[in-house]
Motif scaffolding. Structure first.
Motif, PDB file in Angstrom:
ATOM      1  N   PRO A  31       0.756  -1.230  -0.019  1.00  0.00           N
ATOM      2  CA  PRO A  31      -0.184   0.198   0.079  1.00  0.00           C
ATOM      3  C   PRO A  31       0.810   1.195   0.103  1.00  0.00           C
ATOM      4  O   PRO A  31       0.451   2.174  -0.682  1.00  0.00           O
ATOM      5  CB  PRO A  31      -0.723  -0.075   1.413  1.00  0.00           C
ATOM      6  N   SER A  32       2.018   1.069   0.572  1.00  0.00           N
ATOM      7  CA  SER A  32       2.821   2.399   0.487  1.00  0.00           C
ATOM      8  C   SER A  32       3.364   2.719  -0.877  1.00  0.00           C
ATOM      9  O   SER A  32       3.669   3.976  -1.223  1.00  0.00           O
ATOM     10  CB  SER A  32       4.164   2.248   1.502  1.00  0.00           C
ATOM     11  N   ASN A  37      -4.769   7.092  -1.096  1.00  0.00           N
ATOM     12  CA  ASN A  37      -4.564   6.552   0.245  1.00  0.00           C
ATOM     13  C   ASN A  37      -4.883   4.993   0.408  1.00  0.00           C
ATOM     14  O   ASN A  37      -5.220   4.227  -0.476  1.00  0.00           O
ATOM     15  CB  ASN A  37      -5.664   7.288   1.171  1.00  0.00           C
ATOM     16  N   CYS A  38      -4.503   4.549   1.578  1.00  0.00           N
ATOM     17  CA  CYS A  38      -4.422   3.012   1.653  1.00  0.00           C
ATOM     18  C   CYS A  38      -5.646   2.432   1.844  1.00  0.00           C
ATOM     19  O   CYS A  38      -5.948   1.458   1.400  1.00  0.00           O
ATOM     20  CB  CYS A  38      -3.513   2.768   2.991  1.00  0.00           C
ATOM     21  N   SER A  39      -6.751   3.480   2.257  1.00  0.00           N
ATOM     22  CA  SER A  39      -8.095   2.589   2.119  1.00  0.00           C
ATOM     23  C   SER A  39      -8.655   2.634   0.801  1.00  0.00           C
ATOM     24  O   SER A  39      -9.162   1.498   0.643  1.00  0.00           O
ATOM     25  CB  SER A  39      -8.990   3.472   3.256  1.00  0.00           C
ATOM     26  N   GLU A  66      -1.676  -5.664   6.641  1.00  0.00           N
ATOM     27  CA  GLU A  66      -1.571  -4.043   6.224  1.00  0.00           C
ATOM     28  C   GLU A  66      -2.991  -3.538   6.239  1.00  0.00           C
ATOM     29  O   GLU A  66      -3.008  -2.378   6.716  1.00  0.00           O
ATOM     30  CB  GLU A  66      -0.788  -4.050   4.635  1.00  0.00           C
ATOM     31  N   ALA A  67      -3.879  -4.162   5.906  1.00  0.00           N
ATOM     32  CA  ALA A  67      -5.263  -3.654   5.714  1.00  0.00           C
ATOM     33  C   ALA A  67      -5.850  -3.331   7.255  1.00  0.00           C
ATOM     34  O   ALA A  67      -6.306  -2.178   7.518  1.00  0.00           O
ATOM     35  CB  ALA A  67      -6.234  -4.606   5.099  1.00  0.00           C
ATOM     36  N   GLU A  69      -3.978  -2.537   9.955  1.00  0.00           N
ATOM     37  CA  GLU A  69      -3.216  -1.439  10.086  1.00  0.00           C
ATOM     38  C   GLU A  69      -3.817  -0.098   9.345  1.00  0.00           C
ATOM     39  O   GLU A  69      -3.907   0.944  10.206  1.00  0.00           O
ATOM     40  CB  GLU A  69      -1.823  -1.391   9.711  1.00  0.00           C
ATOM     41  N   CYS A  70      -4.031  -0.129   8.347  1.00  0.00           N
ATOM     42  CA  CYS A  70      -4.341   1.003   7.442  1.00  0.00           C
ATOM     43  C   CYS A  70      -5.877   1.618   7.904  1.00  0.00           C
ATOM     44  O   CYS A  70      -6.057   2.594   8.013  1.00  0.00           O
ATOM     45  CB  CYS A  70      -4.389   0.669   5.932  1.00  0.00           C
TER      46      CYS A  70
END
Length: 165
Positions: A31-32, A37-39, A66-67, A69-70
């Motif tokens: 995602p980075s 944005n990550c969402s 990662e999801a 955390e995001c």
């Protein structure tokens, strides 16, 4: 093929127009590296074909971590909104998440193709509790069973015996 395509696409840096590429490509991306944005990244991952990654692939678990955390999910309780954002990643959640989230995951879990034994047990625990929108199994109807859809094979004899004929 997709990991090869990702190498080609990122050869000269990370592109800003990920939406122009197949969503399945995002399964191999962090995602980075995503311009948005990550969402939004995980909304798009949730629309990708999960079968591209085998069930045992470490990328699936990494994407889930990662999801979570995001989305800012600190514990194991996931609400309906977050479950919808996770898309098929809900199918990767372990039994603790399923139990803690109660009935809020059931609709999304019913879309999963298969479950691990730990997930099946957690789903049975949640449904047996009667603390879902479906109520206790003794109050279920044919409509309830149609709503449960993909969860029916998980029910087990203890729950099935409680359902009225």
């Amino acid at each position: 093929q997709l990991s090869c395509l990702l190498r080609m696409v990122t050869l000269h840096g990370i592109p800003q127009d990920w939406d122009a590429y197949p969503q399945d490509l995002l399964l191999f991306l962090s995602p980075s590296d995503y311009a948005g944005n990550c969402s939004q990244f995980f909304i798009n991952v949730g629309k990708a074909n999960e079968d591209v990654l085998p069930r045992e692939a470490p990328q699936r678990q990494q994407l889930l971590l990662e999801a979570l955390e995001c989305l800012g999910i600190p514990g194991t309780q996931i609400n309906q909104t977050s479950a919808e954002l996770l898309g098929w990643l809900v199918c990767e959640l372990d039994g603790d998440y399923i139990r803690s989230s109660g009935g809020s995951l059931l609709k999304d879990l019913s879309q999963c193709g298969s479950f691990l034994p730990e997930q099946e047990e957690a789903i049975r625990d949640v449904l047996s509790s009667g603390n879902t929108t479906f109520g206790p199994p003794a109050a279920w109807s044919a409509f309830t069973l149609s709503e449960l859809g993909g969860l029916i094979p998980v029910l087990g004899p203890h729950i099935l015996q409680q359902i009225p004929k």
